[in-house]
Design a protein around this motif. Structure first.
Motif, short mmCIF file in Angstrom:
data_model
loop_
_atom_site.label_atom_id
_atom_site.label_comp_id
_atom_site.label_asym_id
_atom_site.label_seq_id
_atom_site.Cartn_x
_atom_site.Cartn_y
_atom_site.Cartn_z
N VAL A 1 0.83 -1.21 0.00
CA VAL A 1 0.00 0.00 0.00
C VAL A 1 0.86 1.25 0.00
O VAL A 1 0.64 2.20 -0.77
N LYS A 2 1.87 1.29 0.85
CA LYS A 2 2.73 2.47 0.91
C LYS A 2 3.48 2.66 -0.40
O LYS A 2 3.63 3.80 -0.88
N ALA A 3 3.96 1.57 -0.99
CA ALA A 3 4.70 1.68 -2.24
C ALA A 3 3.82 2.19 -3.37
O ALA A 3 4.23 3.06 -4.16
N VAL A 4 2.59 1.69 -3.46
CA VAL A 4 1.70 2.11 -4.54
C VAL A 4 1.30 3.57 -4.38
O VAL A 4 1.35 4.37 -5.32
N LEU A 5 0.89 3.96 -3.17
CA LEU A 5 0.41 5.32 -2.96
C LEU A 5 1.53 6.34 -3.10
O LEU A 5 1.36 7.37 -3.76
N SER A 6 2.69 6.07 -2.52
CA SER A 6 3.80 7.02 -2.64
C SER A 6 4.33 7.05 -4.06
O SER A 6 4.72 8.11 -4.57
N GLY A 7 4.33 5.90 -4.73
CA GLY A 7 4.77 5.88 -6.13
C GLY A 7 3.87 6.68 -7.02
O GLY A 7 4.33 7.43 -7.89
N ARG A 8 2.55 6.57 -6.80
CA ARG A 8 1.60 7.37 -7.58
C ARG A 8 1.81 8.87 -7.32
O ARG A 8 1.76 9.69 -8.24
N ALA A 9 2.07 9.23 -6.07
CA ALA A 9 2.27 10.65 -5.74
C ALA A 9 3.51 11.20 -6.41
O ALA A 9 3.53 12.36 -6.85
N ARG A 10 4.56 10.39 -6.52
CA ARG A 10 5.79 10.86 -7.15
C ARG A 10 5.64 11.03 -8.65
O ARG A 10 6.33 11.84 -9.27
N ARG A 11 4.74 10.26 -9.26
CA ARG A 11 4.62 10.29 -10.72
C ARG A 11 3.88 11.51 -11.24
O ARG A 11 3.94 11.80 -12.43
N GLY A 12 3.16 12.22 -10.39
CA GLY A 12 2.44 13.38 -10.90
C GLY A 12 1.60 14.04 -9.85
O GLY A 12 1.42 13.53 -8.73
N ALA A 13 1.07 15.19 -10.19
CA ALA A 13 0.21 15.93 -9.27
C ALA A 13 -1.20 15.34 -9.28
O ALA A 13 -1.49 14.39 -10.00
N GLY A 14 -2.06 15.94 -8.49
CA GLY A 14 -3.43 15.48 -8.45
C GLY A 14 -3.68 14.53 -7.31
O GLY A 14 -2.76 14.09 -6.61
N PRO A 15 -4.95 14.15 -7.11
CA PRO A 15 -5.31 13.28 -5.99
C PRO A 15 -4.82 11.86 -6.19
O PRO A 15 -4.64 11.39 -7.32
N VAL A 16 -4.62 11.17 -5.07
CA VAL A 16 -4.30 9.75 -5.04
C VAL A 16 -5.53 9.06 -4.48
O VAL A 16 -6.00 9.40 -3.39
N ARG A 17 -6.07 8.07 -5.20
CA ARG A 17 -7.39 7.52 -4.87
C ARG A 17 -7.30 6.08 -4.42
O ARG A 17 -6.80 5.22 -5.15
N LEU A 18 -7.81 5.83 -3.23
CA LEU A 18 -7.73 4.52 -2.59
C LEU A 18 -9.13 4.03 -2.26
O LEU A 18 -9.91 4.74 -1.63
N VAL A 19 -9.46 2.81 -2.69
CA VAL A 19 -10.74 2.18 -2.38
C VAL A 19 -10.51 1.17 -1.26
O VAL A 19 -9.64 0.31 -1.35
N LEU A 20 -11.30 1.30 -0.19
CA LEU A 20 -11.12 0.48 1.00
C LEU A 20 -12.09 -0.69 1.03
O LEU A 20 -13.24 -0.60 0.59
N SER A 21 -11.61 -1.79 1.59
CA SER A 21 -12.44 -2.97 1.82
C SER A 21 -13.01 -2.90 3.22
O SER A 21 -12.45 -2.27 4.13
N GLY A 22 -14.11 -3.59 3.43
CA GLY A 22 -14.68 -3.70 4.75
C GLY A 22 -14.32 -5.03 5.39
O GLY A 22 -13.39 -5.72 4.96
N GLY A 23 -15.05 -5.40 6.43
CA GLY A 23 -14.80 -6.66 7.10
C GLY A 23 -13.72 -6.56 8.17
O GLY A 23 -13.16 -5.50 8.44
N ARG A 24 -13.39 -7.72 8.76
CA ARG A 24 -12.43 -7.75 9.85
C ARG A 24 -10.98 -7.81 9.36
O ARG A 24 -10.07 -7.30 10.02
N THR A 25 -10.74 -8.43 8.22
CA THR A 25 -9.37 -8.70 7.79
C THR A 25 -8.51 -7.45 7.68
O THR A 25 -7.35 -7.46 8.12
N PRO A 26 -8.98 -6.34 7.09
CA PRO A 26 -8.08 -5.19 6.90
C PRO A 26 -7.94 -4.27 8.11
O PRO A 26 -7.24 -3.26 8.02
N GLN A 27 -8.58 -4.58 9.23
CA GLN A 27 -8.55 -3.65 10.35
C GLN A 27 -7.13 -3.36 10.82
O GLN A 27 -6.77 -2.20 11.06
N ALA A 28 -6.32 -4.41 10.98
CA ALA A 28 -4.94 -4.20 11.45
C ALA A 28 -4.15 -3.39 10.44
O ALA A 28 -3.34 -2.53 10.81
#
Length: 288
Positions: free
Chosen positions: A19-46
């Motif tokens: 996640v950190k690599a994708v988001l920071s990599g997208r930010a370095r490649r250009g301006a504009g918003p970085v868009r993340l879609v989140l999952s629900g449920g118990r698995t991603p809480q940590a």
């Protein structure tokens, strides 16, 4: 890319790096918003809790927009709410550029229409495109709230659907084409009860009734889109002697020197070089 870890903590570690690599990599490649879609449920809480502790040097918080892949049709303060889970993890306490929560408190059809209007306002050209989508996987192969055998899997003209009741509530869910629009998709799966579902999805097995499981259908759709976007095969390396190119996958003039006493395949060519893995293996000269 598949990461297999011995426990849930190891899965969270690997997911956080991705996640950190994708988001920071997208930010370095250009301006504009970085868009993340989140999952629900118990698995991603940590994962969300640890992500919320990252600094601006690791995650571009000030440019990050959050979206949801699905939501139960409950109020935001209901303990079953995916929005509430993300809020409890601390992600909403960061200085985000935007938060686009699904309106689960509305009647399901109205909530689906409202969230689709929200997304179309973000993507006015009519083409949704997220930078990263995080998904879980149900033991039955469902993703977001798209269930095996549901007519919602065939939706191509809708961005958001209101599903039938599942485990006590109706839900809102992004459709397969919208999920497939993401530049990166991360499946976060833990638990012995999911192992068979993972094997079935990777092996291409069908769900009950003979149709692909929702997860397999998403992977197939992503693969089909990638094939359509892929550039045509590049021609082979230019022959240094005559600057002609062989067909894709072929070496210049077959890459072989002519037998003794036989003229070269093209008399204009004075020099041939055999290329393997973009490196020069050997070079020889043809004499006219």
């Amino acid at each position: 890319m598949i990461h297999v870890r011995p426990d849930a903590e190891g899965v969270t570690d690997a997911a956080l790096r991705v996640v950190k690599a994708v988001l920071s990599g997208r930010a370095r490649r250009g301006a504009g918003p970085v868009r993340l879609v989140l999952s629900g449920g118990r698995t991603p809480q940590a994962l969300y809790r640890r992500l919320s502790l990252c600094g601006e040097d690791e995650v571009p918080w000030s440019r990050l927009q959050l979206f949801w892949g699905d939501e139960r049709c409950v109020s935001k303060i209901d303990p079953r709410s995916n929005y509430g889970m993300v809020r409890a993890a601390g992600l909403l306490d960061r200085p985000l550029r935007g938060v686009y929560a699904m309106p689960g408190e509305l009647p399901p059809p109205e909530g689906a229409l409202q969230y689709e209007r929200d997304l179309r306002a973000v993507f006015p050209d009519g083409s949704p495109c997220f930078d990263l989508t995080i998904l879980g996987l149900g033991a039955d192969g469902h993703i977001a709230s798209l269930l095996p055998g549901s007519s919602d899997l065939a939706a191509t003209d809708r961005w958001v659907v209101a599903t039938e009741e599942y485990q006590g509530t109706r839900r809102l869910s992004l459709t397969l084409p919208v999920l497939a629009s993401s530049c990166h998709v991360l499946f976060l799966v833990t638990g012995e009860d999911k192992a068979e579902a993972v094997r079935a999805v990777l092996g291409g097995a069908s769900a009950a009734g003979g149709s692909p499981s929702p997860a397999r259908a998403l992977l197939d759709l992503i693969g089909a889109r990638a094939e359509r976007r892929a550039p045509p095969p590049s021609p082979g390396p230019r022959c240094p002697g005559c600057s002609t190119r062989p067909p894709p996958g072929r070496l210049p003039h077959s890459g072989r020197p002519p037998p003794p006493g036989r003229p070269p395949e093209q008399s204009r060519c004075l020099r041939l070089t055999e290329f393997r893995d973009a490196g020069t293996v050997r070079e020889w000269t043809h004499h006219q």
